[in-house]
Every structure is written in structure tokens, then in C-alpha cells.
Design an enzyme around this catalytic site. Structure first.
Site, PDB file in Angstrom:
ATOM      1  NE  ARG A   1       4.234   1.822  -1.759  1.00 16.69           N
ATOM      2  CZ  ARG A   1       5.261   1.098  -1.535  1.00 16.69           C
ATOM      3  NH1 ARG A   1       6.151   1.141  -2.062  1.00 16.69           N
ATOM      4  NH2 ARG A   1       5.193  -0.095  -0.756  1.00 16.69           N
TER       5      ARG A   1
ATOM      6  CE  LYS B   1       7.424  -0.176 -10.613  1.00 15.66           C
ATOM      7  NZ  LYS B   1       7.829  -1.060 -11.620  1.00 15.66           N
TER       8      LYS B   1
ATOM      9  CE  LYS C   1       7.044  -7.002 -17.317  1.00 13.55           C
ATOM     10  NZ  LYS C   1       7.454  -7.485 -16.525  1.00 13.55           N
TER      11      LYS C   1
ATOM     12  CG  HIS D   1       8.933 -34.123 -23.820  1.00 10.63           C
ATOM     13  ND1 HIS D   1       9.364 -35.053 -24.160  1.00 10.63           N
ATOM     14  CD2 HIS D   1       9.975 -33.106 -24.721  1.00 10.63           C
ATOM     15  CE1 HIS D   1      10.603 -35.553 -23.785  1.00 10.63           C
ATOM     16  NE2 HIS D   1      10.942 -34.340 -24.728  1.00 10.63           N
TER      17      HIS D   1
ATOM     18  CD  GLU E   1       3.441  -8.329 -14.907  1.00 11.55           C
ATOM     19  OE1 GLU E   1       4.320  -8.842 -13.581  1.00 11.55           O
ATOM     20  OE2 GLU E   1       4.531  -8.242 -15.751  1.00 11.55           O
TER      21      GLU E   1
ATOM     22  CG  ASN F   1       2.994  -0.595   2.665  1.00 12.49           C
ATOM     23  OD1 ASN F   1       2.324  -1.570   2.402  1.00 12.49           O
ATOM     24  ND2 ASN F   1       4.239  -0.219   3.040  1.00 12.49           N
ATOM     25  N   GLY F   2       2.161  -3.129   5.104  1.00 15.60           N
ATOM     26  CA  GLY F   2       2.501  -3.660   5.312  1.00 15.60           C
ATOM     27  C   GLY F   2       1.522  -5.247   6.348  1.00 15.60           C
TER      28      GLY F   2
ATOM     29  CB  CYS G   1      -0.496   0.189   1.132  1.00 13.69           C
ATOM     30  SG  CYS G   1      -2.004  -1.368   1.500  1.00 13.69           S
TER      31      CYS G   1
ATOM     32  CD  GLU H   1      10.021  -9.735 -17.742  1.00 14.82           C
ATOM     33  OE1 GLU H   1       9.978  -8.420 -17.665  1.00 14.82           O
ATOM     34  OE2 GLU H   1       9.506 -10.704 -16.696  1.00 14.82           O
TER      35      GLU H   1
ATOM     36  CD1 TRP I   1      -3.149  -4.647  -4.480  1.00 13.74           C
ATOM     37  CD2 TRP I   1      -1.775  -5.911  -3.556  1.00 13.74           C
ATOM     38  NE1 TRP I   1      -2.495  -6.224  -5.282  1.00 13.74           N
ATOM     39  CE2 TRP I   1      -2.458  -6.031  -4.342  1.00 13.74           C
ATOM     40  CE3 TRP I   1      -0.927  -5.389  -1.965  1.00 13.74           C
ATOM     41  CZ2 TRP I   1      -1.321  -8.007  -4.358  1.00 13.74           C
ATOM     42  CZ3 TRP I   1      -0.386  -7.246  -2.128  1.00 13.74           C
ATOM     43  CH2 TRP I   1      -0.778  -8.163  -3.605  1.00 13.74           C
TER      44      TRP I   1
END
Length: 614
Positions: free
Chosen positions: A27, A609, A491, A510, A494, A100-101, A2, A487, A74
């Protein structure tokens, strides 16, 4: 994760808090709120939804007062809602906090407080902190002592901002694990989760250390340790420009940050690249205590990170093993920390984190340190927890990255890792002086070649216009390119919410090839010439199953003319450095897919983020 902010001074707090929260909305953006002391009471306004919803809610009222705190959330405990939004208060509304936490023992504390008659309104862990502070305040009448007593009972992570009606001249802030900075102004002071929130007001900041407490007044700030002893600390001067945290004319931060990669490459490379007669001759990490004899006795490298940074570590595994001939283990930090890992005294431990605050990566770092292992950190944030706790740190010089999906932070992590791999290889005499200089010359050309890709981005846009509605997208490649596929797939999923996966090309038969049909796009990444034929063969295999094919390659396209409907060409580069360039078209592809699908790529749903909690 957050974002929290706070202001104490002589100006109106509300607009300052709102503007600061805008800089931190990356955030968290499922709810937002402020608490401002208006001279008589603490006025709390909080709503479910993005910050603009809060702005609209308070636009028709005037909230006076020059002391306040704010929050953009968040969600971790409790669904997004008006009630669960921060700030939270005690029952009487005379104490307000933002957090935040994650408070890991909140259920135990909540039960203890409920036994004392406290009635809770929300499902959050944060409300426990507000009532706990109030409990100790009623005992002592001292708000600082109440906060101090309360945090001694908290287990987990926190960055806290606390205001009290009875002490309208101050904010009390404290941190453990979660990041928190104090901005030092002229007749005003600030707290924030990150530097961009205060840059328009001040460039002088304190990065609070673990378990430090700050008491902010309009004219000064006092710092204390967890036992209440005063601490003397030098402020840090922020020297990057406030405009670098703004969009600068681009539609989205993500696009701006993709286009900033040539400069970010240069800024990351230039301080370390030594020249003779204008030609690259050496890499110099003046900030590292790691010397030639240390590299020579290194028996193994262990790399740990999360998400995008983990993918940078996978690329680094190939680079270190190829150039320096050092065996490398790459581990996801959230797995590493719980599996009683085997570490040896001659290991070098590398942690990678854009924010320098990633909870699992920090825990892995501390585990390695407890075993006496040398730790090198690669991070983008000066003063972050990772940078302070590692033995050595290399900064990526990407500048602030605001979009949730990492782009320039990832590629500058790669640049640092390549430099480190080449330096270690040279120190161990695994590559000759001639080969070393040749490779450094190649590396120095990366910024200009990245710009070539961006100058031709319209090719990517056109390809996206034909493929943004595919049901499945698979990325395949070999060696370095298989790492880039990881990656690239991340992306895309996301920011566009398209189902995308990455597979080593040789693994298609396979299992994954069973998923290929006419609703599928298969993207081949091929930057190593000796493997072109192998990748082309794999692309032909999927093409016969009815899918659409795209190849991102440093070849002129001839190797793939029979198996690729579309080809995105990138400049030729030594195959070992392919990941520095081949990921850029994949980033653009993900960005334009999101835009075509009507999605804001800067703020993908359910993501934040930096993951500063488990």
C-alpha cells in the site's frame, strides 16, 4: 494510499506492528514508522525508505510497550522524508496518530492552528490532525471527545489510528472513505488497512462503516457513530487461509498471482455455473436482485472503473453488445464523476474495483445512486465500501492480491463480466438455449486452458531475453484484442518501466507508425480468426519499418509466419473469450522484462495497490 496498523494487548507491540506492516507494504513503501507507549512516553521511530530500513534502524534497541500504531506511506502531501513519515504527534509528543487518506481542507486548518501558535514540522496534511486533536483535548481532557470534535472538522478522506500517553489502555480509530478494519483477538485487538495484516492473530474482524469510530482496549472494542452514539455490529469471519497472502515459494507475488489464475477462474466460475448431467446449462447469480424482466427493459449499460479495472470494462463493452445487444458506455471514473453525465432510469450501472475502495469509482457509484440508477459492483473484497453501497455485488473470488500490478484480479473481473453478459443475453432471448450452453461449455474450459499457457511459460522467458532492452513496445489488435492490448501495455510499463503503448491495429497509419524503427517491438494480439488477415497485414506494415515483431495468437502460427519473428500460441477458444487467455502471456512478458531489468515487479516505483484518494 498508505497502510496503517495498531495493537493493544499484553504482548510486545513493536514486532507485531512491524510484521503487520510487512503485509501492507504493497500500500506504500516510501517511508515507514511506529509509535509505541513504553510505560512513560510515546516512542516514535520513523524513516524514509522501505520498511526494512525501519527494521534496521530499530534492530539494536528494545522498545517496550504493548500499545502502538504503525504506518507505511505512499506520499501525497510532502516528499518522502524522515520528517514527513508517519506517525505524527502533537508538539509535546503525548498524542500520536497514523493516517491513510487526504485531508482536503488541511491548509485552512493549518493556518487556523498556526494563528494559535502551533509550529509545524512536516509538509503533510496528517500533522494537522494531530494538532487539531490536541487542541480539543486541551479544552476537554477527553481523548475520545477530542477525536470526535476533530474529525467533524475534517474534509476529505481518512482512516485514523490515535494513541495518547494519558490513556495508555486504548487506541481510537476512525474512518471516512479510506478502508479500515478492526481485528478482534483474545486479550488483544488490532486495527489495519486490510485483512492480511491481522490474519495470523485473528479471523474475526469488523469492517468499519463510513464515519464510524472504534475504541480498542485489550479485552473489548466499542463502536460509535459520528455523533458518539454506541453502535452494535456483528463481526465478520474471514475464511481464506493466511498462506494465500504469502509468496508460497515463488520469487515474487506477481508471479505467484499469475500462476494462481486457473484456480481463481475456477473459484469465480464454479459458484455460478449450473450443471445438468455434468454439463453447463446456466449461470445463476443468486446474490443479484436483477431478474429477467429487469434485463429486458435495460436500455443501456454504463461501466465505470479506473486503471486495469477500466480495461476489463472495455472488454465487457464488446461482450455485452455482441451477446446481449445492449449499448454500452465505458468511462474512466475520474472523468465520469466530473462531467455531469447523462443517466437514464433504465440504465444499469456497473462499477469495477479490485479493492472496492477506489476513490473515483466510489464517487461515480454514489453519483449513479443519487440519480436512482441500479448499481452492480464487481469487486474482490468482501465488506469493502463498493460492496456495501451497491445495489448488487458480484465477487471475483481471486483471493488476496498483494503485487501492485493486478493480474488475477483482472482476469476474474473478466470472468464475472462474461458471465453477466451471457446471462443478460439469455434473459433477453438474444441467444438460443443451444448457443448459451455451448458458450458456457467454452467458458468452463478456461481454467484448464490457462494452465496450458502457464505450463509453457518458458517460451515467454526466451522471447523476453531477446527483447527486454527495447526502447519502445507497441501492442496492436482489433476488437476484443485491442482491449487486451490496453491492459498488456499497462502491465509492461507498470512493472518494467519500458515505454509501452496500445493502439487499435487499424489506427497505425493515422500516426503511431511514425514512431516505429529498429528500437521498437510491436506485439500483435490476434484471437479472432476472422481478423487474422487484417492483423497480419498490419504486422507486415511495421515489419518493413525495421522493428521486431511478436504475435500472441490462438492460431497455429501459419497466418503470421511471414510477419512475426516470434509467436506465442495460446489454446484455441471462441474468439469472444480470447481476452481471458491472451492477456496471460502478456502478464508473463511484463513480469520477466522487469526481472531481466533488475526491477522488483511487486513494488513498482510511484505506484500503490489501490488508489483510495484522488
Amino acid at each position: 494510499m498508505c497502510g496503517i496498523v495498531g495493537y493493544v494487548g499484553e504482548k510486545k507491540a513493536t514486532p507485531i506492528l512491524i510484521n503487520a506492516l510487512k503485509k501492507l507494504e504493497y500500500r506504500g513503501y516510501d517511508s515507514a514508522g511506529i509509535a509505541v507507549f513504553d510505560g512513560e512516553d510515546i516512542v516514535v521511530r520513523k524513516v524514509k525508505g522501505a520498511l526494512k530500513v525501519l527494521e534496521e534502524r530499530i534492530s539494536k534497541e528494545v522498545i517496550e510497550g504493548s500499545l502502538g500504531i504503525g504506518h507505511t506511506r505512499w506520499a501525497t502531501h510532502g516528499e518522502p522524508s524522515d520528517v514527513n513519515a508517519h506517525p505524527h504527534t502533537n508538539i509535546s509528543g503525548t498524542i500520536a496518530i497514523v493516517h491513510n487518506g487526504i485531508i482536503e481542507n488541511y491548509l485552512k486548518l493549518k493556518a487556523w492552528l498556526q494563528d494559535k501558535g502551533i509550529v509545524f514540522k512536516s509538509q503533510t496534511d496528517t500533522e494537522v490532525v494531530a494538532h487539531l486533536i490536541n487542541y480539543y483535548y486541551e479544552e476537554t481532557g477527553d481523548i475520545f471527545g477530542a477525536v470526535l470534535n476533530a474529525i467533524h472538522r475534517l474534509e476529505g478522506s481518512y482512516a485514523l489510528g490515535v494513541i495518547s500517553k494519558d490513556f495508555p489502555d486504548r487506541i481510537i480509530a476512525a474512518r471516512k472513505e479510506s478502508p479500515l478494519i478492526v481485528g478482534l483477538g483474545n486479550g488483544e485487538n488490532f486495527i489495519a488497512s486490510d485483512v492480511p495484516a491481522v490474519l495470523e492473530h485473528t479471523r474475526e474482524v469488523y469492517f468499519l462503516d463510513q464515519k464510524q469510530i472504534a475504541v480498542l482496549y485489550s479485552d473489548h472494542v466499542d463502536l460509535f457513530d459520528e455523533d458518539g452514539n454506541r453502535v452494535i455490529k456483528e463481526p465478520f469471519h474471514v475464511d481464506w487461509d493466511v498462506s494465500s497472502a504469502e509468496k508460497g515459494g515463488y520469487s515474487h507475488f506477481m508471479l505467484k498471482e499469475i500462476y494462481e489464475q486457473p484456480k481463481a477462474f475456477t473459484d469465480t466460475l464454479r459458484p455460478h455455473l449450473k450443471l445438468t448431467d455434468g454439463k453447463p446449462c446456466d449461470i445463476d447469480f443468486e446474490e443479484l436482485t436483477m431478474k429477467a424482466e429487469d434485463w429486458k427493459k435495460t436500455s443501456r449499460i454504463v461501466i465505470t472503473a479506473c486503471g486495469t479495472a477500466y480495461h476489463a470494462g472495455v472488454v465487457a463493452k464488446y461482450a455485452f453488445e455482441h451477446f446481449a445487444r445492449i449499448p454500452v458506455v465505458v468511462d474512466i471514473a475520474s472523468e465520469f464523476r466530473y462531467r455531469n453525465p447523462i443517466l437514464n432510469k433504465d440504465d444499469v450501472f456497473i462499477v469495477i474495483s479490485q479493492s472496492g475502495e477506489t476513490a473515483d469509482t466510489l464517487a461515480a457509484l454514489r453519483l449513479a445512486k443519487s440519480k436512482g440508477i441500479r448499481v452492480i459492483a464487481i469487486t474482490n473484497c468482501v465488506g469493502s465500501s463498493v460492496s456495501r453501497e451497491a445495489d448488487d455485488v458480484i465477487y471475483t473470488s481471486a483471493g488476496p492480491e498483494i503485487a501492485v500490478a493486478s493480474t488475477k484480479a483482472y482476469t476474474t473481473q473478466l470472468m464475472c463480466l462474461y458471465m453477466l453478459a451471457l446471462k443478460s443475453a439469455h434473459e433477453r432471448a438474444n441467444i438460443s438455449d443451444c448457443e448459451y450452453k455451448k458458450l458456457l461449455a467454452e467458458l468452463s474450459e478456461i481454467p484448464s486452458k490457462a494452465q496450458e499457457i502457464l505450463d509453457n511459460q518458458s517460451v515467454v522467458q526466451k522471447i523476453v531475453s531477446r527483447n527486454f532492452n527495447k526502447e519502445k513496445v507497441f501492442f496492436i489488435g482489433r476488437q476484443y484484442d485491442s482491449a487486451t492490448c490496453l491492459e498488456s501495455a499497462l502491465k509492461l510499463k507498470e512493472v518494467s518501466y519500458m515505454h509501452s503503448e496500445a493502439f487499435p491495429a487499424g489506427e497505425l497509419k493515422h500516426g503511431p507508425i511514425a514512431l516505429v524503427d529498429d528500437t521498437t517491438l510491436v506485439v500483435g494480439i490476434a484471437t479472432e480468426p476472422e481478423l487474422y488477415d487484417k492483423v497480419a497485414s498490419n504486422m507486415e506494415e511495421v515489419l518493413t519499418r525495421g522493428c521486431t515483431t511478436l504475435v500472441i495468437t490462438s492460431d497455429d502460427g501459419k497466418a503470421f509466419e511471414k510477419c512475426a519473428k516470434d509467436v506465442i500460441s495460446i489454446p484455441k477458444i471462441d474468439g469472444d473469450f480470447g481476452p481471458l487467455l491472451s492477456v496471460i502471456p502478456a502478464q508473463l512478458f511484463a513480469y520477466y522484462c522487469a526481472v531481466q531489468r533488475g526491477i522488483n515487479p511487486d513494488k513498482p516505483r510511484n505506484l500503490a495497490k489501490s488508489v483510495t484518494v484522488e
